[in-house]
Design an enzyme around this catalytic site. Sequence first.
Site, PDB file in Angstrom:
ATOM      1  N   GLU A 117       0.800  -1.236   0.000  1.00 54.53           N
ATOM      2  CA  GLU A 117       0.000   0.000   0.000  1.00 54.53           C
ATOM      3  C   GLU A 117       0.824   1.272   0.000  1.00 54.53           C
ATOM      4  O   GLU A 117       0.623   2.156   0.832  1.00 54.53           O
ATOM      5  CB  GLU A 117      -0.935   0.009   1.226  1.00 54.53           C
ATOM      6  CG  GLU A 117      -1.921  -1.125   1.214  1.00 54.53           C
ATOM      7  CD  GLU A 117      -2.833  -1.117   2.427  1.00 54.53           C
ATOM      8  OE1 GLU A 117      -4.043  -1.320   2.237  1.00 54.53           O
ATOM      9  OE2 GLU A 117      -2.356  -0.930   3.564  1.00 54.53           O
TER      10      GLU A 117
HETATM   11  C1  TNX Z   1      -4.744  -3.855   4.524  1.00 49.03           C
HETATM   12  S1  TNX Z   1      -3.253  -6.318   4.071  1.00 49.03           S
HETATM   13  C2  TNX Z   1      -3.476  -3.694   5.049  1.00 49.03           C
HETATM   14  C3  TNX Z   1      -3.322  -3.314   6.461  1.00 49.03           C
HETATM   15  C4  TNX Z   1      -4.640  -3.144   7.144  1.00 49.03           C
HETATM   16  C5  TNX Z   1      -5.594  -4.231   6.689  1.00 49.03           C
HETATM   17  C6  TNX Z   1      -6.888  -4.235   7.402  1.00 49.03           C
HETATM   18  C7  TNX Z   1      -2.125  -5.302   3.969  1.00 49.03           C
HETATM   19  C8  TNX Z   1      -0.894  -5.797   3.411  1.00 49.03           C
HETATM   20  N1  TNX Z   1      -2.328  -4.039   4.371  1.00 49.03           N
HETATM   21  O1  TNX Z   1      -2.536  -2.160   6.581  1.00 49.03           O
HETATM   22  O2  TNX Z   1      -4.442  -3.227   8.528  1.00 49.03           O
HETATM   23  O3  TNX Z   1      -5.816  -4.072   5.321  1.00 49.03           O
HETATM   24  O4  TNX Z   1      -7.650  -5.357   7.064  1.00 49.03           O
END
Ligand code: TNX
Length: 479
Positions: free
Chosen positions: A296
């Site tokens: 992300e």
């Molecule tokens: C996505 S899954 C994220 C996290 C959040 C999560 C909540 C991922 C690699 N990154 O930063 O906590 O969703 O479900």
Amino acid sequence: MTLTGGAPFTLGATSRLVVDGGGEAGAEQVAQALGAVLRPSTGFPLAVSTAPSAGPGDIHLALTGDRATLGDEGYELTVTGDSVRIAAAAPAGLFHGVQTLRQLLPADVESQFILRRRTWNVAAVNVRDVPRFAWRGAMLDVARHFFTVREVKEFVDVLALYKMNVLHLHLSDDQGWRIEIRSRPKLAQVGGATQVGGGPGGYYTQDEYADIVRYARERYVTVVPEIDMPGHSNAALSAYPELSCGARPPGLYSGTDVGWSTLCVDREETYALIDDVVREIAALTPGAYFHIGGDEVEALTPVQYAAFVERVQGIVERYGKRMIGWEEIYKAPLHPTTIAQQWRGDSVRAAVQSGVRLLLSPAKKIYLDMKYDATTELGLQWAGFVDVRDTYDWDPATYLAGVSETQIVGVEAPIWSETLRNIGAVEYLAMPRLPAAAEVGWTQQSARDWASFRERLATHAPRWHYLGVNYYRSSQIPW
Ligand code: TNX
């Protein structure tokens, strides 16, 4: 598994735990661990013996299993009216056999108080049991909310009960940095000082982290540390603001937005910090893997991102570890020893084409921070509702088009903790989905069946009551 139909085995006051471990310390430790489970409820002494022969009434743990067919983790369990025998090629296999034996004993065996009038029978059975996947994990996000060493150990106990063998600790995020780095003390002291909602946060000293690693290791669980970078890095930046070149000035953050923070990837100082962090954590971590996050990142160009991941892969390898990262890392040139952890599934085929293997954590199936249904108060719902059957009823080998079983190292169930303020809340989301995830990882597809699983799972609730493990009474399970 074959129920032989013979007379059951009865554990008694004169039963012994006989170890035939060729002098290997691990085998004797497994016997001690079994004794620690059985003694409080039975009140029997259950002496551990390394005498060469087991007699009637004894539980025999033997490192005589065939490595070619059982590997390090498999075991054979033979229960007759006379004795219990667990054979494995390595202590990990004995440990797994012991977990199965616990499940075959009455649930009362988990009691912390002596139940003198109970009869401790085990049905006569032959079991040969080998895991499908080598990596059967759960991830605990100790960054969004901090969990104490005691809480993490409670979680490890649950993993061990279900033969899971990896604890992935998400040790840093925007809201908190959770491990002491001696060469960079402000990371934990400043970056660890809050959490989601603004509580006090916290961090593990290196000794505490080593204690968790040791505790897990004694239960054949490998800790995989994650330091999330270059994004999800606000806590680090609040400690060392000079490593930021973002638009948003770093400061402690207790909200739950994602994607906005990044280390300044064009500055050498950033890589000096990463070098210090990877070096210190790698030295405390016996496991083969170091997780770099990588998810992300919205504040970098694709070229910047790929160059960063490639360079960090080199740092991780310089300190003797293999890299793992969330699936986005496929955008960088990766070595075949690197693992990409799939979670959204929209991109991983490219990673596999470069020879990388996958760890499967599809959010719709095994994100255990998702709500069970619309009435669940804790948890999130961006990937939809996930009830026990969703977690159980899928096949990793067919889940992703173009990805076959040999390209998959295993499955891992992440528990993100935005809404989870203590381990009881974690358990409420983990249980009963975690045993479902464990069976996806352990059991061959041909031997898995939802109708059977839900019946078997229902019998575990009394055990969780004894163990003090919180859980959700899903309407899908005939409790
Ligand atoms: C996505 S899954 C994220 C996290 C959040 C999560 C909540 C991922 C690699 N990154 O930063 O906590 O969703 O479900």
